[in-house]
Design a protein around this motif. Structure first.
Motif, PDB file in Angstrom:
ATOM      1  N   SER A  35      80.382  84.859  60.978  1.00  0.00           N
ATOM      2  CA  SER A  35      78.489  85.286  61.084  1.00  0.00           C
ATOM      3  C   SER A  35      78.266  85.101  62.815  1.00  0.00           C
ATOM      4  O   SER A  35      77.690  85.754  63.716  1.00  0.00           O
ATOM      5  N   LYS A  36      79.695  85.763  63.762  1.00  0.00           N
ATOM      6  CA  LYS A  36      80.000  85.779  65.578  1.00  0.00           C
ATOM      7  C   LYS A  36      79.103  86.815  66.136  1.00  0.00           C
ATOM      8  O   LYS A  36      78.706  87.657  64.996  1.00  0.00           O
ATOM      9  N   THR A  37      78.155  86.272  66.578  1.00  0.00           N
ATOM     10  CA  THR A  37      76.976  87.106  67.519  1.00  0.00           C
ATOM     11  C   THR A  37      76.202  88.202  66.695  1.00  0.00           C
ATOM     12  O   THR A  37      75.693  88.405  67.616  1.00  0.00           O
ATOM     13  N   GLU A  56      82.708  81.101  62.525  1.00  0.00           N
ATOM     14  CA  GLU A  56      82.863  81.774  64.336  1.00  0.00           C
ATOM     15  C   GLU A  56      83.454  81.455  65.201  1.00  0.00           C
ATOM     16  O   GLU A  56      84.653  80.755  64.013  1.00  0.00           O
ATOM     17  N   ASN A  57      83.657  82.356  66.328  1.00  0.00           N
ATOM     18  CA  ASN A  57      84.623  82.593  66.612  1.00  0.00           C
ATOM     19  C   ASN A  57      85.053  81.408  67.992  1.00  0.00           C
ATOM     20  O   ASN A  57      85.507  81.278  68.376  1.00  0.00           O
ATOM     21  N   ARG A  58      83.936  81.264  67.799  1.00  0.00           N
ATOM     22  CA  ARG A  58      83.521  80.296  69.727  1.00  0.00           C
ATOM     23  C   ARG A  58      82.749  78.782  69.286  1.00  0.00           C
ATOM     24  O   ARG A  58      82.293  79.154  69.152  1.00  0.00           O
ATOM     25  N   LEU A  80      86.212  77.105  62.286  1.00  0.00           N
ATOM     26  CA  LEU A  80      86.495  78.381  63.282  1.00  0.00           C
ATOM     27  C   LEU A  80      87.330  78.461  63.291  1.00  0.00           C
ATOM     28  O   LEU A  80      88.521  78.677  62.706  1.00  0.00           O
ATOM     29  N   ILE A  81      87.655  80.437  63.376  1.00  0.00           N
ATOM     30  CA  ILE A  81      88.602  81.733  62.875  1.00  0.00           C
ATOM     31  C   ILE A  81      88.557  81.929  64.430  1.00  0.00           C
ATOM     32  O   ILE A  81      89.544  82.673  64.604  1.00  0.00           O
ATOM     33  N   GLY A  82      88.466  81.391  66.058  1.00  0.00           N
ATOM     34  CA  GLY A  82      88.420  81.861  67.521  1.00  0.00           C
ATOM     35  C   GLY A  82      89.736  81.600  67.500  1.00  0.00           C
ATOM     36  O   GLY A  82      90.026  79.816  67.078  1.00  0.00           O
ATOM     37  N   CYS A 164      96.333  84.771  59.412  1.00  0.00           N
ATOM     38  CA  CYS A 164      97.180  85.416  60.203  1.00  0.00           C
ATOM     39  C   CYS A 164      95.577  86.698  60.265  1.00  0.00           C
ATOM     40  O   CYS A 164      95.061  86.311  58.956  1.00  0.00           O
ATOM     41  N   VAL A 165      95.955  87.296  61.065  1.00  0.00           N
ATOM     42  CA  VAL A 165      94.935  88.304  61.636  1.00  0.00           C
ATOM     43  C   VAL A 165      96.191  89.485  61.813  1.00  0.00           C
ATOM     44  O   VAL A 165      96.672  89.436  62.741  1.00  0.00           O
ATOM     45  N   PRO A 166      96.526  90.304  60.530  1.00  0.00           N
ATOM     46  CA  PRO A 166      98.007  91.388  60.687  1.00  0.00           C
ATOM     47  C   PRO A 166      97.045  92.553  62.105  1.00  0.00           C
ATOM     48  O   PRO A 166      95.624  92.578  62.431  1.00  0.00           O
ATOM     49  N   GLY A 194      92.549  88.756  55.046  1.00  0.00           N
ATOM     50  CA  GLY A 194      91.656  89.121  54.645  1.00  0.00           C
ATOM     51  C   GLY A 194      90.592  89.458  55.284  1.00  0.00           C
ATOM     52  O   GLY A 194      90.030  88.676  55.477  1.00  0.00           O
ATOM     53  N   MET A 195      90.194  90.565  55.921  1.00  0.00           N
ATOM     54  CA  MET A 195      88.777  90.570  56.745  1.00  0.00           C
ATOM     55  C   MET A 195      88.055  91.789  56.321  1.00  0.00           C
ATOM     56  O   MET A 195      88.766  93.242  55.116  1.00  0.00           O
ATOM     57  N   SER A 196      87.088  92.756  57.044  1.00  0.00           N
ATOM     58  CA  SER A 196      85.828  93.460  56.326  1.00  0.00           C
ATOM     59  C   SER A 196      86.969  94.866  56.060  1.00  0.00           C
ATOM     60  O   SER A 196      86.505  94.732  54.631  1.00  0.00           O
ATOM     61  N   ALA A 197      88.589  95.506  56.244  1.00  0.00           N
ATOM     62  CA  ALA A 197      88.660  96.616  56.045  1.00  0.00           C
ATOM     63  C   ALA A 197      89.506  96.014  55.265  1.00  0.00           C
ATOM     64  O   ALA A 197      90.055  97.526  54.508  1.00  0.00           O
ATOM     65  N   VAL A 210      89.027  84.604  52.570  1.00  0.00           N
ATOM     66  CA  VAL A 210      88.531  86.451  52.859  1.00  0.00           C
ATOM     67  C   VAL A 210      87.760  85.501  53.896  1.00  0.00           C
ATOM     68  O   VAL A 210      86.577  85.293  53.797  1.00  0.00           O
ATOM     69  N   ARG A 211      87.940  86.015  54.858  1.00  0.00           N
ATOM     70  CA  ARG A 211      86.621  86.014  56.457  1.00  0.00           C
ATOM     71  C   ARG A 211      86.377  87.750  56.665  1.00  0.00           C
ATOM     72  O   ARG A 211      86.871  88.153  56.672  1.00  0.00           O
ATOM     73  N   VAL A 212      85.117  87.680  56.127  1.00  0.00           N
ATOM     74  CA  VAL A 212      84.159  88.700  56.144  1.00  0.00           C
ATOM     75  C   VAL A 212      83.318  89.164  56.986  1.00  0.00           C
ATOM     76  O   VAL A 212      82.326  88.294  56.744  1.00  0.00           O
ATOM     77  N   GLY A 213      83.127  89.725  58.148  1.00  0.00           N
ATOM     78  CA  GLY A 213      82.045  89.578  59.107  1.00  0.00           C
ATOM     79  C   GLY A 213      81.054  90.952  58.564  1.00  0.00           C
ATOM     80  O   GLY A 213      80.236  90.787  58.568  1.00  0.00           O
ATOM     81  N   THR A 214      82.086  91.598  59.273  1.00  0.00           N
ATOM     82  CA  THR A 214      80.860  93.079  59.881  1.00  0.00           C
ATOM     83  C   THR A 214      80.941  94.190  57.947  1.00  0.00           C
ATOM     84  O   THR A 214      79.212  94.671  58.068  1.00  0.00           O
ATOM     85  N   ALA A 215      81.471  93.682  57.274  1.00  0.00           N
ATOM     86  CA  ALA A 215      80.810  94.338  55.242  1.00  0.00           C
ATOM     87  C   ALA A 215      79.557  93.149  55.072  1.00  0.00           C
ATOM     88  O   ALA A 215      78.901  94.304  54.437  1.00  0.00           O
ATOM     89  N   ALA A 219      77.096  95.916  62.223  1.00  0.00           N
ATOM     90  CA  ALA A 219      78.348  95.891  63.231  1.00  0.00           C
ATOM     91  C   ALA A 219      77.803  94.755  64.109  1.00  0.00           C
ATOM     92  O   ALA A 219      76.908  95.111  64.315  1.00  0.00           O
ATOM     93  N   ARG A 220      79.268  94.417  64.385  1.00  0.00           N
ATOM     94  CA  ARG A 220      79.261  93.777  66.308  1.00  0.00           C
ATOM     95  C   ARG A 220      78.665  94.810  67.197  1.00  0.00           C
ATOM     96  O   ARG A 220      78.971  95.667  67.656  1.00  0.00           O
ATOM     97  N   PRO A 221      77.834  93.548  68.733  1.00  0.00           N
ATOM     98  CA  PRO A 221      78.314  94.618  70.217  1.00  0.00           C
ATOM     99  C   PRO A 221      79.600  95.247  70.277  1.00  0.00           C
ATOM    100  O   PRO A 221      80.004  93.822  69.926  1.00  0.00           O
TER     101      PRO A 221
HETATM  102  C1  LIG Z   1      85.794  88.461  63.489  1.00  0.00           C
HETATM  103  C2  LIG Z   1      86.913  88.071  62.447  1.00  0.00           C
HETATM  104  C3  LIG Z   1      86.815  89.047  61.538  1.00  0.00           C
HETATM  105  C4  LIG Z   1      85.565  89.546  60.722  1.00  0.00           C
HETATM  106  O1  LIG Z   1      86.424  90.839  60.840  1.00  0.00           O
HETATM  107  P1  LIG Z   1      85.097  91.626  59.636  1.00  0.00           P
HETATM  108  O2  LIG Z   1      86.173  93.067  60.063  1.00  0.00           O
HETATM  109  O3  LIG Z   1      84.005  91.657  60.786  1.00  0.00           O
HETATM  110  O4  LIG Z   1      85.277  91.290  58.707  1.00  0.00           O
HETATM  111  C5  LIG Z   1      87.630  88.172  60.671  1.00  0.00           C
HETATM  112  N1  LIG Z   1      88.504  86.708  61.256  1.00  0.00           N
HETATM  113  C6  LIG Z   1      88.594  86.957  62.165  1.00  0.00           C
HETATM  114  C7  LIG Z   1      89.704  85.827  62.981  1.00  0.00           C
HETATM  115  C8  LIG Z   1      87.948  87.439  63.414  1.00  0.00           C
HETATM  116  O5  LIG Z   1      88.159  87.267  64.577  1.00  0.00           O
END
Ligand SMILES: *Cc1c(COP(=O)(O)O)cnc(C)c1O
Length: 226
Positions: A35-37, A56-58, A80-82, A164-166, A194-197, A210-215, A219-221
């Motif tokens: 839910s960041k931003t 959240e990232n921050r 916390l994912i940031g 991880c974030v590939p 795993g993220m939105s893409a 799985v960490r899913v934001g945009t989907a 979109a974030r700013p």
């Molecule tokens: C923003 C973020 C996500 C989510 O990304 P989306 O592409 O919006 O799903 C997942 N993991 C980390 C570490 C992020 O910073």
């Protein structure tokens, strides 16, 4: 139904489909809604639709948005994912249920000290820089066993899993496989990948979170940088 809630339903359906395709139960994958931003009103919609785990990232942003939500939904779980700076460790230990971004000895020592002090222990994952990208957070794969040993043997920290974030470009699958193999060797059960893409691919490769934001939230700013 709002578009955010429709998106949530669609992501939940995709998680179930991706799980069943590889013979896993839908319950074996936890959705972390990132839910960041995004504002409290959007988070509330998702909470009211039944989602309970958020990322959240921050630290500061999360502490601004979540106090009332945590009070109103006591089973809310916040990850916390940031990247975490050591000067934010007291706040992070006090506020988050899971810290997914432990990636260096100095941070491990600061967390251990603060957990002792507060008597509150967030669950911890190590973030692995599987692509060895210089600009990216995470411990390099070859340094991960030593960091794990420090956490476990010297600092008495329980590490639950790996995150991880590939790299943004290219096939994420080899990164997911590397993370899974590292977790298997170390006897860790949680794989946050795993993220939105790419979350259906991550699930096929063993993801448990799985960490899913945009989907979900849209979109974030463009000005946002983690
Ligand atoms: C923003 C973020 C996500 C989510 O990304 P989306 O592409 O919006 O799903 C997942 N993991 C980390 C570490 C992020 O910073």
């Amino acid at each position: 139904m709002s578009s955010i809630v429709e998106n949530l339903r669609e992501v939940t359906r995709s998680i179930r489909a991706a799980s069943e395709k590889v013979g896993r139960t839908a319950g074996s994958v936890t959705l972390v809604a990132v839910s960041k931003t995004h504002p409290v009103t959007s988070i509330l919609e998702v909470l009211q639709a039944g989602q309970r785990v958020f990322g959240e990232n921050r630290v500061q942003e999360a502490m601004g948005k979540f106090p009332e939500l945590k009070r109103d939904f006591p089973d809310l779980e916040l990850h916390l994912i940031g990247p975490l700076q050591t000067n934010k460790v007291p706040d992070a230990v006090g506020f988050f249920d899971v810290i997914e971004t432990l990636d260096r000895p100095k941070l491990a020592r600061a967390l251990a000290k603060e957990i002792q002090k507060q008597g509150r222990a967030p669950r911890l994952y190590l973030q692995i820089n599987t692509g060895a990208e210089p600009q990216k957070a995470g411990v390099l794969p070859e340094h991960a066993p030593a960091l794990l040993a420090l956490c476990r043997d010297e600092l008495g920290l329980t590490i639950e899993g790996l995150m991880c974030v590939p790299p943004a470009q290219g096939d994420p699958a080899p990164h997911f496989d590397l993370l899974k193999e590292m977790a298997r060797k170390e006897g860790l059960s949680v794989l946050s990948m795993g993220m939105s893409a790419d979350y259906p691919i991550a699930i096929a490769h063993g993801s448990t979170h799985v960490r899913v934001g945009t989907a979900i939230f849209g979109a974030r700013p463009v000005s946002f940088t983690p």
